[in-house]
Write a protein that holds these residues in place. Structure first.
Motif, PDB file in Angstrom:
ATOM      1  N   GLU A 104     -19.614  -0.198  -2.746  1.00 23.37           N
ATOM      2  CA  GLU A 104     -21.123  -1.010  -4.241  1.00 23.37           C
ATOM      3  C   GLU A 104     -20.638  -1.699  -4.968  1.00 23.37           C
ATOM      4  O   GLU A 104     -21.522  -2.728  -5.405  1.00 23.37           O
ATOM      5  N   ARG A 105     -19.714  -3.349  -4.867  1.00 22.25           N
ATOM      6  CA  ARG A 105     -19.905  -4.041  -4.611  1.00 22.25           C
ATOM      7  C   ARG A 105     -19.279  -4.830  -3.780  1.00 22.25           C
ATOM      8  O   ARG A 105     -18.196  -5.667  -4.271  1.00 22.25           O
ATOM      9  N   PRO A 106     -20.111  -5.234  -3.129  1.00 23.71           N
ATOM     10  CA  PRO A 106     -19.621  -6.605  -2.111  1.00 23.71           C
ATOM     11  C   PRO A 106     -19.156  -7.383  -2.438  1.00 23.71           C
ATOM     12  O   PRO A 106     -18.744  -7.923  -1.505  1.00 23.71           O
ATOM     13  N   GLU A 107     -19.658  -8.110  -3.581  1.00 21.40           N
ATOM     14  CA  GLU A 107     -19.479  -9.417  -4.040  1.00 21.40           C
ATOM     15  C   GLU A 107     -18.092  -9.802  -3.948  1.00 21.40           C
ATOM     16  O   GLU A 107     -17.227 -10.822  -4.231  1.00 21.40           O
ATOM     17  N   LYS A 108     -17.416  -8.091  -4.429  1.00 21.39           N
ATOM     18  CA  LYS A 108     -15.719  -8.717  -5.384  1.00 21.39           C
ATOM     19  C   LYS A 108     -14.960  -8.876  -3.638  1.00 21.39           C
ATOM     20  O   LYS A 108     -15.116  -8.622  -2.514  1.00 21.39           O
ATOM     21  N   LYS A 109     -14.489 -10.013  -4.163  1.00 24.29           N
ATOM     22  CA  LYS A 109     -13.311 -10.080  -3.249  1.00 24.29           C
ATOM     23  C   LYS A 109     -11.996  -9.491  -3.255  1.00 24.29           C
ATOM     24  O   LYS A 109     -11.330  -9.298  -4.068  1.00 24.29           O
ATOM     25  N   VAL A 110     -11.682  -8.740  -1.418  1.00 22.41           N
ATOM     26  CA  VAL A 110     -10.390  -7.841  -2.396  1.00 22.41           C
ATOM     27  C   VAL A 110      -9.374  -7.660  -1.082  1.00 22.41           C
ATOM     28  O   VAL A 110      -9.244  -8.126   0.241  1.00 22.41           O
ATOM     29  N   PHE A 111      -7.856  -8.515  -1.360  1.00 23.19           N
ATOM     30  CA  PHE A 111      -7.024  -8.433  -0.707  1.00 23.19           C
ATOM     31  C   PHE A 111      -6.255  -7.343  -0.889  1.00 23.19           C
ATOM     32  O   PHE A 111      -5.994  -6.360  -1.516  1.00 23.19           O
ATOM     33  N   TYR A 112      -5.681  -6.292   0.772  1.00 25.27           N
ATOM     34  CA  TYR A 112      -4.704  -5.463   0.787  1.00 25.27           C
ATOM     35  C   TYR A 112      -3.440  -5.463   1.787  1.00 25.27           C
ATOM     36  O   TYR A 112      -3.839  -6.257   2.303  1.00 25.27           O
ATOM     37  N   ALA A 113      -2.480  -5.713   1.293  1.00 28.72           N
ATOM     38  CA  ALA A 113      -1.643  -5.640   2.382  1.00 28.72           C
ATOM     39  C   ALA A 113      -0.296  -4.749   1.682  1.00 28.72           C
ATOM     40  O   ALA A 113      -0.065  -5.138   0.250  1.00 28.72           O
ATOM     41  N   TYR A 114       0.202  -4.035   3.522  1.00 27.65           N
ATOM     42  CA  TYR A 114       1.488  -3.868   2.968  1.00 27.65           C
ATOM     43  C   TYR A 114       2.587  -5.022   2.431  1.00 27.65           C
ATOM     44  O   TYR A 114       3.188  -6.165   3.246  1.00 27.65           O
ATOM     45  N   SER A 115       3.228  -4.405   1.616  1.00 22.00           N
ATOM     46  CA  SER A 115       4.912  -5.910   1.213  1.00 22.00           C
ATOM     47  C   SER A 115       5.552  -6.930   2.564  1.00 22.00           C
ATOM     48  O   SER A 115       5.396  -8.049   2.260  1.00 22.00           O
ATOM     49  N   GLY A 116       5.800  -5.423   3.183  1.00 17.68           N
ATOM     50  CA  GLY A 116       6.615  -6.203   4.729  1.00 17.68           C
ATOM     51  C   GLY A 116       5.654  -7.477   5.567  1.00 17.68           C
ATOM     52  O   GLY A 116       5.673  -8.314   6.032  1.00 17.68           O
ATOM     53  N   ASP A 117       4.281  -6.955   5.856  1.00 17.63           N
ATOM     54  CA  ASP A 117       3.765  -7.776   5.859  1.00 17.63           C
ATOM     55  C   ASP A 117       3.242  -9.259   4.899  1.00 17.63           C
ATOM     56  O   ASP A 117       3.227  -9.912   5.850  1.00 17.63           O
ATOM     57  N   LEU A 118       3.119  -8.830   4.720  1.00 20.12           N
ATOM     58  CA  LEU A 118       2.969 -10.187   2.923  1.00 20.12           C
ATOM     59  C   LEU A 118       4.050 -10.620   3.149  1.00 20.12           C
ATOM     60  O   LEU A 118       4.007 -12.119   3.305  1.00 20.12           O
ATOM     61  N   VAL A 119       5.310 -10.362   3.347  1.00 17.55           N
ATOM     62  CA  VAL A 119       6.237 -11.025   3.184  1.00 17.55           C
ATOM     63  C   VAL A 119       6.593 -12.042   4.648  1.00 17.55           C
ATOM     64  O   VAL A 119       6.430 -13.186   4.538  1.00 17.55           O
ATOM     65  N   SER A 120       6.174 -11.619   5.675  1.00 15.11           N
ATOM     66  CA  SER A 120       6.263 -12.185   6.665  1.00 15.11           C
ATOM     67  C   SER A 120       5.184 -13.123   6.596  1.00 15.11           C
ATOM     68  O   SER A 120       5.132 -14.587   7.413  1.00 15.11           O
ATOM     69  N   ILE A 121       4.482 -13.090   5.914  1.00 13.31           N
ATOM     70  CA  ILE A 121       2.994 -14.204   6.410  1.00 13.31           C
ATOM     71  C   ILE A 121       4.300 -15.581   5.535  1.00 13.31           C
ATOM     72  O   ILE A 121       3.633 -16.431   5.602  1.00 13.31           O
ATOM     73  N   LEU A 122       4.959 -14.903   4.334  1.00 13.65           N
ATOM     74  CA  LEU A 122       5.037 -15.909   3.312  1.00 13.65           C
ATOM     75  C   LEU A 122       6.022 -16.549   3.958  1.00 13.65           C
ATOM     76  O   LEU A 122       6.447 -17.567   3.825  1.00 13.65           O
ATOM     77  N   ILE A 123       7.272 -15.887   5.130  1.00 13.33           N
ATOM     78  CA  ILE A 123       8.021 -16.692   5.537  1.00 13.33           C
ATOM     79  C   ILE A 123       7.536 -17.774   6.262  1.00 13.33           C
ATOM     80  O   ILE A 123       7.992 -18.366   7.009  1.00 13.33           O
ATOM     81  N   ASP A 124       7.087 -17.026   7.124  1.00 13.71           N
ATOM     82  CA  ASP A 124       5.863 -18.338   8.204  1.00 13.71           C
ATOM     83  C   ASP A 124       5.245 -19.304   7.584  1.00 13.71           C
ATOM     84  O   ASP A 124       5.864 -20.233   8.792  1.00 13.71           O
ATOM     85  N   ALA A 125       4.619 -18.920   6.355  1.00 15.00           N
ATOM     86  CA  ALA A 125       4.192 -20.383   6.315  1.00 15.00           C
ATOM     87  C   ALA A 125       5.412 -21.307   5.739  1.00 15.00           C
ATOM     88  O   ALA A 125       4.956 -22.693   5.407  1.00 15.00           O
TER      89      ALA A 125
END
Ligand SMILES: Nc1ncnc2c1ncn2[C@@H]1O[C@H](COP(=O)(O)OP(=O)(O)OP(=O)(O)O)[C@@H](O)[C@H]1O
Length: 446
Positions: free
Chosen positions: A165-186
């Motif tokens: 319905e609102r494709p102009e909106k940017k949506v981010f979804y993550a399971y927190s464990g995946d987010l943590v692993s990205i932050l650690i890699d970063a």
């Protein structure tokens, strides 16, 4: 897509007709990740792909097209993807973050498919309204409650709704464990030249909706530092944050107080187990997909609603088992005696005090004649893979064990691997009679 991804896609498209479909499917498993000093670096995963790509004629063909499209002569250098990851860790972090940003939501988890009742209507209303209104009065929305009560479903419903319905909106979804692993890699790959942390932060902040599933797993303290900055920037720019958790913010352990107080600033909403009528309505809704296969009478619906309403996943699981067995036995209408017979295994194992994930692992490995080392190891042999699917399914369906905990039982596999193993088990239960029979035998021995 970056310039190399686009270029590779176009090259593959151009040379596609020179190969038979089988060979081409192996070729498609390559990617071009850099062109530098006349060398085009192409990564592969399997030896088969490497052999195909190393053939002189294939290489010539690729180099010819690639050079044409790039505008100057290039030679292909093949590299195993692991070497690539070592060579350019910051690009890998960036790509993984981008993959998260481009989440595909589960198409079944929509607002339309979510059955409302007293137990969950607050959570439903908050999620729906934040999609249609931009004022974001409640920020963050934090939905908390036990496993299997629809928290992930609602986050995906937000994602699905906005994408449609609102494709102009940017949506981010993550399971927190995946987010943590990205932050650690970063953090690991961060240095003065690459600034990976800032880069990932910027990617996370560049969103209108920020959906984090199972926040209780965000316990790693340095990743909380980055999360805190991202969180504040998102709130400051008016983005909507929606978080789920298995407990009230005040009970979250290992999460900094400043984050907890921010979570409390928004709208914490408890999602409860569905009351009897809602459970019945959920069952009716889930039955819609099976109407062709068989019917189920009201008495049986009531029975299931009574027995399994503490976890909607169990409700769904019992229904799937019944429909599967009814199809096998050519039963048109599922009645109570049939349900009691088929579900007898589940009714026994529903006594969670006696059974533990370890015991399930023990019984399954014994059934398949395997050792713990084998099921925890990396081999993809069919028997081993099926045993893992079985353990994941039984732990989750009968004990409600979390993905993280099951992952620990299976050689520290990550959350997403376990979740896809669970999905695979469900598919096998529908399509593979041997797997279904094995499951029934294992349930009996539990
Ligand atoms: N009210 C509902 N209407 C329809 N389906 C529901 C409802 N509540 C839960 N479900 C279904 O139950 C299953 C489990 O839901 P979901 O994964 O969202 O639970 P969860 O609360 O996120 O659990 P966990 O904390 O274990 O991740 C999903 O298939 C979901 O579609």
């Amino acid at each position: 897509m970056n310039q190399y991804e686009t270029l590779w896609k176009e090259t593959l498209e151009a040379i596609k007709n020179n190969f038979n479909p089988d060979t081409f499917s192996w070729i498609c498993k390559t990617s071009l990740f850099r062109i530098e000093d006349g060398m085009a670096y192409v990564s592969y995963r399997s030896v088969i792909t490497k052999n195909i790509m190393s053939d002189a004629n294939t290489k010539d063909l690729f180099e010819q097209y690639l050079s044409e499209m790039w505008g100057e002569p290039v030679h292909i250098q093949l590299m195993h993807y692991r070497e690539v990851e070592k060579m350019m860790p910051e690009e890998i972090v960036q790509r993984r973050t981008k993959e998260l940003v481009q989440t595909k939501f589960n198409a079944d988890y929509t607002f339309e498919n979510f059955v409302q009742g007293k137990s969950n209507q607050g959570a439903y209303a908050a999620c729906f309204h934040c999609c249609v209104e931009d004022s974001h009065t409640f920020n963050p929305i934090l939905i908390y409650g036990n496993s299997g009560l629809g928290k992930t479903h609602l986050l995906h419903a937000i994602g699905n709704y906005l994408q449609k319905e609102r494709p102009e909106k940017k949506v981010f979804y993550a399971y927190s464990g995946d987010l943590v692993s990205i932050l650690i890699d970063a953090m690991k790959t961060h240095n003065v030249q690459s600034n990976t942390v800032e880069m990932v932060q910027a990617q996370l902040i560049d969103n209108d909706y920020f959906l984090i599933d199972d926040i209780q797993n965000l316990t790693q303290s340095s990743s909380q530092e980055i999360f805190f900055k991202v969180y504040n920037s998102l709130i400051a720019k008016g983005a909507q944050i929606v978080i789920t958790s298995d407990m009230h913010p005040n009970e979250l352990e290992g999460i900094q107080n400043r984050l907890i107080s921010r979570f409390n600033n928004g709208l914490p909403i408890n999602i409860l187990k569905p009351e009897f009528d809602t459970s019945r309505a959920i069952l009716r809704k889930k039955l819609e997909g099976y109407e062709e296969a068989c019917q189920i009478n009201d008495e049986t619906i009531d029975f299931l609603a009574h027995k399994f309403s503490d976890d909607v996943r169990k409700l769904e699981g019992s229904l799937r088992t019944l429909v599967f067995n009814a199809t096998l036995e050519n039963v048109d209408v599922i009645d109570l005696p049939f349900a009691q017979r088929v579900l007898s295994g589940q009714l026994i194992v529903a006594k969670p005090n006696k059974l533990t994930p370890k015991q399930i692992k023990k019984v399954v490995t014994k059934f398949y004649g395997l050792s713990y080392n084998e099921v925890e190891g990396k081999s993809r042999q069919k028997k081993l893979v099926n045993a893992r699917h079985m353990i994941v399914y039984l732990c989750h369906e009968t004990l409600g064990t979390s993905w993280t905990q099951i992952g620990q039982e299976l050689g520290n596999r990550d959350h997403s691997t376990i979740k896809s193993s669970y999905d695979r088990a469900i598919k096998l239960l529908k399509t593979d009679t041997a797997f279904q029979i094995a499951m029934n035998k294992i349930k009996d021995s539990l």
